[in-house]
Design a protein around this motif. Structure first.
Motif, mmCIF file in Angstrom:
data_model
loop_
_atom_site.group_PDB
_atom_site.id
_atom_site.type_symbol
_atom_site.label_atom_id
_atom_site.label_comp_id
_atom_site.label_asym_id
_atom_site.label_seq_id
_atom_site.Cartn_x
_atom_site.Cartn_y
_atom_site.Cartn_z
ATOM 1 N N HIS A 146 57.695 48.420 97.999
ATOM 2 C CA HIS A 146 57.791 49.078 99.306
ATOM 3 C C HIS A 146 58.627 48.233 100.265
ATOM 4 C CE1 HIS A 146 56.627 50.857 103.163
ATOM 5 N NE2 HIS A 146 56.253 49.641 103.548
ATOM 6 N N CYS A 147 58.280 46.969 100.389
ATOM 7 C CA CYS A 147 58.993 46.089 101.328
ATOM 8 C C CYS A 147 60.440 45.874 100.917
ATOM 9 C CB CYS A 147 58.269 44.750 101.449
ATOM 10 S SG CYS A 147 56.705 44.885 102.337
ATOM 11 N N LEU A 148 60.705 45.801 99.631
ATOM 12 C CA LEU A 148 62.071 45.623 99.153
ATOM 13 C C LEU A 148 62.933 46.825 99.517
ATOM 14 C CD1 LEU A 148 63.997 43.811 97.478
ATOM 15 C CD2 LEU A 148 63.319 45.180 95.491
ATOM 16 N N TYR A 149 62.434 48.023 99.296
ATOM 17 C CA TYR A 149 63.231 49.214 99.612
ATOM 18 C C TYR A 149 63.391 49.374 101.124
ATOM 19 C CZ TYR A 149 65.429 53.655 98.569
ATOM 20 O OH TYR A 149 66.335 54.670 98.441
ATOM 21 N N VAL A 150 62.326 49.123 101.866
ATOM 22 C CA VAL A 150 62.424 49.156 103.337
ATOM 23 C C VAL A 150 63.477 48.150 103.798
ATOM 24 C CG1 VAL A 150 61.198 48.616 105.485
ATOM 25 C CG2 VAL A 150 60.081 50.002 103.740
ATOM 26 N N ALA A 151 63.427 46.935 103.261
ATOM 27 C CA ALA A 151 64.379 45.893 103.663
ATOM 28 C C ALA A 151 65.808 46.288 103.320
ATOM 29 C CB ALA A 151 64.020 44.566 102.993
ATOM 30 N N TYR A 152 66.003 46.853 102.139
ATOM 31 C CA TYR A 152 67.352 47.260 101.720
ATOM 32 C C TYR A 152 67.911 48.338 102.659
ATOM 33 C CZ TYR A 152 71.104 49.301 99.003
ATOM 34 O OH TYR A 152 72.323 49.801 98.615
ATOM 35 N N LEU A 153 67.126 49.358 102.952
ATOM 36 C CA LEU A 153 67.609 50.413 103.849
ATOM 37 C C LEU A 153 67.852 49.882 105.262
ATOM 38 C CD1 LEU A 153 65.434 53.477 102.756
ATOM 39 C CD2 LEU A 153 67.799 52.960 102.125
ATOM 40 N N HIS A 163 71.067 40.054 108.733
ATOM 41 C CA HIS A 163 70.376 38.969 108.017
ATOM 42 C C HIS A 163 68.911 38.898 108.463
ATOM 43 C CE1 HIS A 163 69.553 35.015 106.307
ATOM 44 N NE2 HIS A 163 69.157 34.623 107.509
ATOM 45 N N GLN A 164 68.687 38.865 109.761
ATOM 46 C CA GLN A 164 67.325 38.801 110.283
ATOM 47 C C GLN A 164 66.558 40.080 109.971
ATOM 48 O OE1 GLN A 164 66.937 37.032 114.317
ATOM 49 N NE2 GLN A 164 69.156 36.694 114.130
ATOM 50 N N MET A 165 67.260 41.203 109.977
ATOM 51 C CA MET A 165 66.630 42.482 109.665
ATOM 52 C C MET A 165 66.099 42.491 108.241
ATOM 53 S SD MET A 165 66.161 45.747 110.791
ATOM 54 C CE MET A 165 64.522 45.353 110.231
ATOM 55 N N ALA A 166 66.924 42.043 107.295
ATOM 56 C CA ALA A 166 66.519 42.039 105.884
ATOM 57 C C ALA A 166 65.293 41.152 105.687
ATOM 58 C CB ALA A 166 67.673 41.568 105.008
ATOM 59 N N ARG A 167 65.295 40.002 106.301
ATOM 60 C CA ARG A 167 64.194 39.047 106.138
ATOM 61 C C ARG A 167 62.902 39.581 106.773
ATOM 62 N NH1 ARG A 167 65.721 34.211 104.340
ATOM 63 N NH2 ARG A 167 64.173 33.029 105.502
ATOM 64 N N ALA A 168 62.994 40.067 107.980
ATOM 65 C CA ALA A 168 61.800 40.597 108.650
ATOM 66 C C ALA A 168 61.245 41.807 107.900
ATOM 67 C CB ALA A 168 62.131 40.967 110.091
ATOM 68 N N ALA A 169 62.122 42.671 107.445
ATOM 69 C CA ALA A 169 61.660 43.872 106.738
ATOM 70 C C ALA A 169 61.005 43.517 105.410
ATOM 71 C CB ALA A 169 62.821 44.842 106.531
ATOM 72 N N LEU A 170 61.525 42.520 104.710
ATOM 73 C CA LEU A 170 60.900 42.113 103.455
ATOM 74 C C LEU A 170 59.504 41.532 103.699
ATOM 75 C CD1 LEU A 170 61.241 41.888 100.372
ATOM 76 C CD2 LEU A 170 62.026 39.547 100.754
ATOM 77 N N LEU A 171 59.304 40.878 104.827
ATOM 78 C CA LEU A 171 58.027 40.222 105.134
ATOM 79 C C LEU A 171 57.074 41.068 105.973
ATOM 80 C CD1 LEU A 171 59.522 36.707 105.967
ATOM 81 C CD2 LEU A 171 58.417 37.421 103.826
ATOM 82 N N HIS A 172 57.479 42.273 106.362
ATOM 83 C CA HIS A 172 56.690 43.034 107.335
ATOM 84 C C HIS A 172 55.290 43.407 106.855
ATOM 85 C CE1 HIS A 172 57.891 46.780 105.238
ATOM 86 N NE2 HIS A 172 56.894 47.352 105.913
ATOM 87 N N ASP A 173 55.066 43.486 105.558
ATOM 88 C CA ASP A 173 53.736 43.798 105.037
ATOM 89 C C ASP A 173 53.192 42.665 104.159
ATOM 90 O OD1 ASP A 173 53.316 46.220 106.317
ATOM 91 O OD2 ASP A 173 54.059 47.434 104.656
ATOM 92 N N LEU A 174 53.426 41.449 104.553
ATOM 93 C CA LEU A 174 52.959 40.278 103.808
ATOM 94 C C LEU A 174 51.497 39.967 104.162
ATOM 95 C CD1 LEU A 174 54.058 38.031 101.831
ATOM 96 C CD2 LEU A 174 54.398 36.650 103.865
ATOM 97 N N PHE A 175 50.643 40.977 104.091
ATOM 98 C CA PHE A 175 49.230 40.777 104.410
ATOM 99 C C PHE A 175 48.432 40.366 103.178
ATOM 100 C CE2 PHE A 175 50.274 45.319 104.196
ATOM 101 C CZ PHE A 175 49.543 45.717 103.082
ATOM 102 N N LEU A 176 48.882 40.698 101.988
ATOM 103 C CA LEU A 176 48.351 40.214 100.707
ATOM 104 C C LEU A 176 46.872 40.515 100.459
ATOM 105 C CD1 LEU A 176 50.304 36.853 100.447
ATOM 106 C CD2 LEU A 176 50.856 39.044 99.382
ATOM 107 N N TYR A 177 46.503 41.754 100.635
ATOM 108 C CA TYR A 177 45.197 42.242 100.215
ATOM 109 C C TYR A 177 45.337 43.733 99.936
ATOM 110 C CZ TYR A 177 44.780 43.670 105.154
ATOM 111 O OH TYR A 177 44.998 44.216 106.392
#
Length: 173
Positions: free
Chosen positions: A40-47, A60-74
């Motif tokens: 999910h985060c990868l596709y969101v980040a790519y778009l 650059h900042q967009m890709a990084r933030a989007a990849l990490l936006h759901d880094l809640f890990l549960y």
């Protein structure tokens, strides 16, 4: 024309993040439908990256933030987790991301405000608004099982490896 334009430069923007065990661990958690959190985060980040490039924003900042936006890990579907996941997970994701890498103010705000309008404060930057919209778009694709490109994007990114260590912030910790 390739199925994923700008994939090589997109991957250069996030390769350090994809190498982190905690980011790889996102694949262990379901997101929407049959999609895992990492895909999910990868596709969101790519778009988001492609749109930000097109609009001459901070891609650059967009890709990084989007990849990490759901880094809640549960697994937010698990009833043992506290209620109101939609309201609280941006803070967990931000705290986890800050433990892993330094973030710019733009990246922090983009991660923290990505659930607007469910959360009351809107994003400060255009990149944050793009993430809000693309995240909702991808959620609909996943929920209604239209996310067929996710597996192909993951394969094109050569995503392999094991889930990482559990050194994270999650509800109740």
């Amino acid at each position: 024309m390739t199925e994923f334009p700008y994939l090589t430069v997109f991957l250069l923007e996030i390769e350090d993040l994809l190498a982190l065990p905690q980011v790889q661990r996102m694949r262990s958690f379901p997101q929407h439908g049959t999609t895992n959190c990492l895909y999910h985060c990868l596709y969101v980040a790519y778009l988001c990256y492609r749109i930000s490039r097109r609009l001459h924003l901070h891609a650059h900042q967009m890709a990084r933030a989007a990849l990490l936006h759901d880094l809640f890990l549960y697994d937010w579907h698990d009833p043992s987790h506290p209620r109101w996941h939609g309201l609280h997970h941006p803070r967990y994701a931000l705290e986890n991301a800050q433990r892993l890498v330094p973030l710019t103010a733009r990246e922090k705000n983009t991660i923290l405000r990505h659930m607007w309008p469910l959360t009351p404060v809107p994003p400060r930057y255009a990149e944050g608004l793009i993430l809000v919209l693309i995240d909702k778009y991808c959620t609909l694709l996943e929920t209604f099982r239209f996310a067929k490109k996710y597996e192909r994007l993951a394969a094109a990114c050569h995503l392999t490896g094991q889930a990482g260590s559990p050194e994270i912030v999650s509800p109740g910790k």
